[in-house]
Write a protein that holds these residues in place. Structure first.
Motif, short mmCIF file in Angstrom:
data_model
loop_
_atom_site.label_atom_id
_atom_site.label_comp_id
_atom_site.label_asym_id
_atom_site.label_seq_id
_atom_site.Cartn_x
_atom_site.Cartn_y
_atom_site.Cartn_z
N LEU A 1 0.84 -1.21 0.00
CA LEU A 1 0.00 0.00 0.00
C LEU A 1 0.87 1.26 0.00
CD1 LEU A 1 -2.74 1.34 0.12
CD2 LEU A 1 -2.76 1.05 2.59
N ALA B 1 -4.86 4.98 -4.11
CA ALA B 1 -4.21 4.43 -2.91
C ALA B 1 -4.71 5.14 -1.66
CB ALA B 1 -2.70 4.58 -3.04
N MET C 1 -8.06 -2.74 -0.30
CA MET C 1 -7.23 -2.68 -1.51
C MET C 1 -7.88 -3.46 -2.65
SD MET C 1 -3.44 -3.07 0.23
CE MET C 1 -2.52 -3.00 -1.30
#
Length: 329
Positions: A18, A37, A283
């Protein structure tokens, strides 16, 4: 939220991935992915908050979007009053508007904590499907309050003229804002990890497994669950404040039941009760939303298929699939 060595390495891998994502995006001259992100980090933070109640305490709350929205509106309202130079409150104390993220986080967390105390005091007297429905009902009440509040945009929502400030950083830069979100996410995950290993966390997890036995040794199950519910709500409100800052907009949709369902999906995808489960879930979710959403409007159909596969074949979620089965699953 017990971990083994494989899970620890998996957690480090997820955290590194990440963090690396926006730097890779900038190196490839694709700044859009920095925002992507950032969205992952913020949704992960909200899901980490919900996971305190759901993963540790076994409390399937379907109303956490209310706290997410409260955090968002705290940031937007403070920013609006700062722009208009009008005090937010004049009695019993004077509260002025502010563009500081720290002030917005504090106000959002406190208000969410107070609302969670009131909701939890009633909801936690029920269990199972009744707890799910009553938290949903309270969240819908907050949602309808939001759309019928014309002073702060009502159904149209409330714009944030300028993104909140953070000491020492220019948050208008996408990378700086990502680092703020990522830093807060890591800090909260560490805090939740410490909480899970503490006597309080042990009591909360024990109450999830056998409420009667925990009560028999003199631990107040209701009190422990209420504190966990409040902590969970306050963390979710922090994410809401960041989400509003990211979009420079707070809207009633942040408090809708769909948002609550989305947070639960993130946890199930990543792994319920896993420390980094919500991060992995966020994610994957944002990736699916971005990639498949660009191909078809019905991308939720494929998300449903993936979720079905996780529920049937990977009960520990993505983290569980990689790291193995946790002892408490």
């Amino acid at each position: 939220m017990m971990t083994n060595n494989r899970e620890t390495y998996t957690n480090f891998g997820i955290a590194f991935l990440l963090l690396a994502l926006p730097f890779i995006a900038l190196a490839m001259d694709e700044p859009f992915y920095v925002t992507l992100a950032t969205r992952m980090a913020i949704l992960a933070l909200a899901a980490v908050g919900l996971n305190v109640a759901l993963g540790l305490g076994g409390l399937v709350s379907f109303g956490h979007a209310a706290f997410f929205g409260i955090g968002g509106y705290a940031a937007a309202i403070l920013s609006t009053h700062a722009l208009n130079m009008e005090p937010l409150l004049t009695w019993p104390i004077v509260i002025n508007g502010s563009e500081s993220m720290l002030v917005a986080w504090g106000l959002g967390a406190v208000v969410a904590g107070v609302v969670a105390a009131a909701i939890g005091a009633i909801s936690l007297r029920t269990s199972g499907v009744y707890f799910i429905m009553i938290t949903l009902a309270f969240a819908q009440m907050v949602y309808y309050f939001g759309i019928s509040w014309p002073a702060y945009g009502g159904d149209d929502g409330l714009s944030i003229p300028i993104r909140g400030s953070f000491p020492g950083l220019n948050t208008l830069l996408p990378l700086s804002f990502f680092l703020v979100c990522y830093g807060l996410l890591l800090a909260v995950i560490i805090l939740v990890g410490v909480l899970a290993s503490s006597r309080f966390g042990t009591a909360l997890q024990a109450a999830r497994q056998n409420e009667t036995r925990v009560a028999a040794v003199g631990i107040g199950v209701f009190r422990v669950r209420l504190v966990a519910f409040i902590i969970s709500a306050m963390i979710t409100a922090l994410a809401g404040a960041l989400f509003a800052d990211l979009n420079r907009f707070a809207s009633p949709s942040m408090m809708s039941w769909q948002m609550s369902g989305e947070l639960i999906v993130l946890i199930i995808l990543g792994g319920t009760g896993r420390l980094f489960g919500p991060v992995a879930g966020a994610m994957v979710f944002v990736l699916i939303e971005s990639v498949l959403g660009g191909l078809t409007e019905r991308w939720q159909f494929f998300l449903g298929l993936i979720l079905l596969g996780v529920v049937l074949f990977a009960r520990g979620g993505i983290v569980g699939l990689i790291a193995g089965r946790a002892r408490h699953d």
